[in-house]
Design an enzyme around this catalytic site. Structure first.
Site, PDB file in Angstrom:
ATOM      1  N   ASP A   8       0.951  -1.062  -0.144  1.00  0.00           N
ATOM      2  CA  ASP A   8       0.356   0.476   0.024  1.00  0.00           C
ATOM      3  C   ASP A   8       1.060   0.901   0.255  1.00  0.00           C
ATOM      4  OD1 ASP A   8      -2.380  -1.577   0.208  1.00  0.00           O
ATOM      5  OD2 ASP A   8      -2.315  -1.588   2.672  1.00  0.00           O
ATOM      6  N   ASP A 130     -15.267  -4.539  -1.083  1.00  0.00           N
ATOM      7  CA  ASP A 130     -15.430  -4.253   0.378  1.00  0.00           C
ATOM      8  C   ASP A 130     -16.255  -4.147   1.563  1.00  0.00           C
ATOM      9  OD1 ASP A 130     -12.356  -4.929  -0.508  1.00  0.00           O
ATOM     10  OD2 ASP A 130     -11.755  -3.102  -0.848  1.00  0.00           O
TER      11      ASP A 130
END
Length: 258
Positions: A8, A130
């Site tokens: 990330d 998600d």
């Protein structure tokens, strides 16, 4: 089951968050290429690269890092974060992404996401599903919605999606184990286990099998073996690697045995 480490990116650095909260950011390495090369050196072939700056900005930001990782390693990269326009998508693929993940776009601009799916095909376009409490969350998990997770996945499978990344946000970065019951439920209710079972037909009347990629909370090798036994196609690992809960040599052994 594919092993897919995550990198990330915020401001060019390799970071991890907890439950998607940007205030919890922890920098693990200022050189993402160094991290990617360490994965590659242990036999890992795949990478999940997330542009967290892009997710907040609603457009691609860290494509230069994507380009560097794609050109200097042999990792097959799926890229997500901030992909909102045709131009964003073009930049991602031209920068070396093998696949892209669309989450918010699939909620907020369904027609654009379906156009991408039609243009590039289901092997290139991953649905990001998600959720918190089985409700879809978007915009870098900063916004909730009323969309139910399993009907959301089922509907897109009927439109031709094959790959789905599902993160249980409550588990992400917490090192408390994976949401195995949730993934079992998805595989049973949205599609058959990843064994070639016919689960849905899309608009072209082609048979599709859900390829579910589990993400969030994976802490031990036992979690990986459990997800594999459920029928998940892939597993995304982040903090467990960076916090040395799972050693890269253990993943290398798993991959060799597989």
């Amino acid at each position: 089951m594919r092993i897919i480490p995550a990198i990330d990116i915020i401001e060019g650095k390799c970071v991890r968050l907890s439950k998607g909260d940007y205030s919890t950011q922890k920098v693990y390495n200022e050189n993402p290429l160094e991290v990617a090369k360490s994965f590659e050196a242990h036999g890992i072939r795949y990478l999940h690269l997330v542009d967290l700056d892009g997710a907040k900005s609603n457009h691609i930001v860290n494509y230069k890092i994507l380009e560097e990782l794609a050109s200097k390693t042999s990792l097959q990269i799926d890229f997500g974060g901030g992909l909102k326009s045709d131009e964003d998508l073009k930049i991602a693929f031209e920068s070396g992404a093998q696949q892209i993940t669309g989450g918010s776009i699939a909620v907020k601009n369904r027609s654009t996401f379906l156009t991408w799916l039609e243009q590039y095909g289901p092997d290139k376009i991953i649905l990001g599903a998600d959720a918190m409490n089985e409700k879809i969350a978007v915009s870098g998990w900063q916004e909730g919605s009323d969309l139910e997770l399993i009907p959301f996945i089922r509907e897109y499978l009927q439109q031709g999606v094959t790959y789905v990344i599902c993160t249980d946000i409550s588990k992400d970065g917490m090192l408390q184990g994976s949401s195995t019951e949730l993934y079992k439920k998805i595989l049973e209710e949205a599609g058959g286990k990843n064994t070639g079972v016919e689960v849905v037909k899309n608009s072209r009347e082609e048979n599709r099998t859900l390829k579910l990629i589990a993400s969030g909370g994976i802490t031990t090798m036992d979690d990986i073996h459990t997800l594999n036994s459920l029928g998940c196609e892939g597993a995304i690992l982040g903090k467990a690697i960076y916090e040395n809960r799972i050693a890269l040599r253990e993943l290398e052994t798993y991959i060799l045995n597989a």
